[in-house]
Write an enzyme that holds these catalytic residues in place. Sequence first.
Site, mmCIF file in Angstrom:
data_model
loop_
_atom_site.group_PDB
_atom_site.id
_atom_site.type_symbol
_atom_site.label_atom_id
_atom_site.label_comp_id
_atom_site.label_asym_id
_atom_site.label_seq_id
_atom_site.Cartn_x
_atom_site.Cartn_y
_atom_site.Cartn_z
ATOM 1 N N THR A 205 7.616 4.844 -4.191
ATOM 2 C CA THR A 205 8.745 4.089 -3.486
ATOM 3 C C THR A 205 9.711 3.778 -4.347
ATOM 4 O O THR A 205 9.433 3.842 -5.577
ATOM 5 C CB THR A 205 7.685 2.559 -3.551
ATOM 6 O OG1 THR A 205 6.844 2.529 -2.368
ATOM 7 C CG2 THR A 205 8.450 1.423 -2.976
ATOM 8 N N ARG A 233 0.273 -0.570 10.016
ATOM 9 C CA ARG A 233 0.182 -1.145 8.738
ATOM 10 C C ARG A 233 1.374 -1.154 7.954
ATOM 11 O O ARG A 233 2.359 -0.615 7.971
ATOM 12 C CB ARG A 233 -0.563 -0.271 7.780
ATOM 13 C CG ARG A 233 -0.943 -0.750 6.227
ATOM 14 C CD ARG A 233 0.235 -0.243 5.349
ATOM 15 N NE ARG A 233 -0.501 -0.615 4.062
ATOM 16 C CZ ARG A 233 0.400 -0.185 2.889
ATOM 17 N NH1 ARG A 233 1.629 0.064 2.900
ATOM 18 N NH2 ARG A 233 0.037 -0.577 1.750
ATOM 19 N N ILE A 234 1.601 -2.524 7.173
ATOM 20 C CA ILE A 234 3.015 -2.806 6.713
ATOM 21 C C ILE A 234 2.373 -3.332 5.344
ATOM 22 O O ILE A 234 1.404 -4.268 4.909
ATOM 23 C CB ILE A 234 3.399 -4.120 7.427
ATOM 24 C CG1 ILE A 234 3.968 -3.836 8.604
ATOM 25 C CG2 ILE A 234 4.690 -4.548 6.545
ATOM 26 C CD1 ILE A 234 4.565 -5.050 9.541
ATOM 27 N N GLY A 235 3.129 -2.771 4.192
ATOM 28 C CA GLY A 235 2.698 -2.820 2.844
ATOM 29 C C GLY A 235 3.508 -4.263 2.323
ATOM 30 O O GLY A 235 4.068 -4.946 3.113
ATOM 31 N N THR A 256 6.296 -1.937 -6.662
ATOM 32 C CA THR A 256 5.874 -0.607 -6.424
ATOM 33 C C THR A 256 4.326 -0.817 -6.831
ATOM 34 O O THR A 256 3.831 -1.054 -7.810
ATOM 35 C CB THR A 256 6.523 0.485 -6.920
ATOM 36 O OG1 THR A 256 5.651 1.770 -6.479
ATOM 37 C CG2 THR A 256 6.628 0.571 -8.430
ATOM 38 N N GLY A 257 3.814 -0.262 -5.724
ATOM 39 C CA GLY A 257 2.138 0.037 -6.224
ATOM 40 C C GLY A 257 1.188 -0.542 -4.821
ATOM 41 O O GLY A 257 1.663 -0.207 -3.911
ATOM 42 N N HIS A 258 0.072 -0.540 -5.046
ATOM 43 C CA HIS A 258 -0.967 -0.979 -4.187
ATOM 44 C C HIS A 258 -0.643 -2.145 -3.147
ATOM 45 O O HIS A 258 -0.861 -3.170 -3.649
ATOM 46 C CB HIS A 258 -2.336 -1.023 -4.536
ATOM 47 C CG HIS A 258 -3.363 -0.958 -3.594
ATOM 48 N ND1 HIS A 258 -4.759 -0.604 -3.676
ATOM 49 C CD2 HIS A 258 -3.369 -1.203 -2.127
ATOM 50 C CE1 HIS A 258 -5.434 -0.420 -2.842
ATOM 51 N NE2 HIS A 258 -4.514 -0.848 -1.666
#
Length: 337
Positions: A205, A233-235, A256-258
């Site tokens: 990202t 899915r939306i992060g 940025t990440g999970h």
Amino acid sequence: MFKTIRHALFCLVLTLGFATNPATADTNVAIVIHGGAGNIKAANLSPEQEARYKEKLQEARDRAYELLANGGKSIDAVILAITILEDSPLFNAGKGAVYNFEGEHDLDASIMEGKQQQAGAVAGVQTVKNPIKLARAVMEKSEHVFLSGRGAEAFAKQEQLELVDNRYFNTEGRYKSLQKAKKALLKTSWHEMDQNPEIDYKMGTVGAVALDKYGNIVAGTSTGGRTAKRFGRIGDSPVIGAGTWADNNSCGVSATGHGEYFIRFNVAADICARVKYQGLSIQEAADQVVRKELADINGSGGVIVLDSQGNVAYSYNSKGMYRAYKRNDTDQHVGIY
Ligand code: ASP
């Protein structure tokens, strides 16, 4: 006489010291960028790959810095840096976006400015070449903050942004990651796969935070999300407060990440709230959230942060984070691990 000379020398040193203080030089303009956090180890990158990443980060950072140093606005610097990274196949945004479970690409992006806290975000777009430009258009040209899917695409068309076929985002490396993820998912759950430090399906990202000479902070983030993600899915990246935040009175953050963890912990806004209400430095606030709270629950990832004095902080709890910043010609950095 000797005393007077000593005093004069002392004053000279003081003056020079202040003149070169990065906090006062270049009227404080600063840029910090990231290209994703994750299980990035020197052992997994060849020297050539490492050089390619660093070169691209440096290009994005330097072009954005130049724009700021020439009196440009932080919003334009953020768009420029992120567009350069989106157009590179190295990062999980724009051209190098990961594949969803169905083998397509759904892109998310957001941007926020710190003066009036205006924001724009888009989720699940499939044909917009540079989603960060669409996020900006949503902020500046629509009465909304967040558009998704078909509506976001229609708005992109209306605003005459560059559209591409979804296959434009195809890359061989990301396709292999999809096959690997699908295979792993036959044997393991999503949760287990996420906890396995040897597997990383979401790296790359991109984000940028800039401060211009007018004292405005802007933060932006763009991503393809997570490999093999479920349709729809939306992060965190397009979620204002989770993946992106800017407030001139505290700081600007791109994360940025999970993403699921970053949404639940409202990471970007929480860091700036700690700066604003507890008087923490951006480094302290970012470390508390990322290296303590998120780390405690295995929420892997990192952030870049910038405050209104042009101070810069990185914080991550993963092995590495592609990152770079520049505050002036002597205070700059590019790093991975
Ligand atoms: N935060 C992104 C997401 O969850 C992925 C990443 O930053 O690596 O969609």
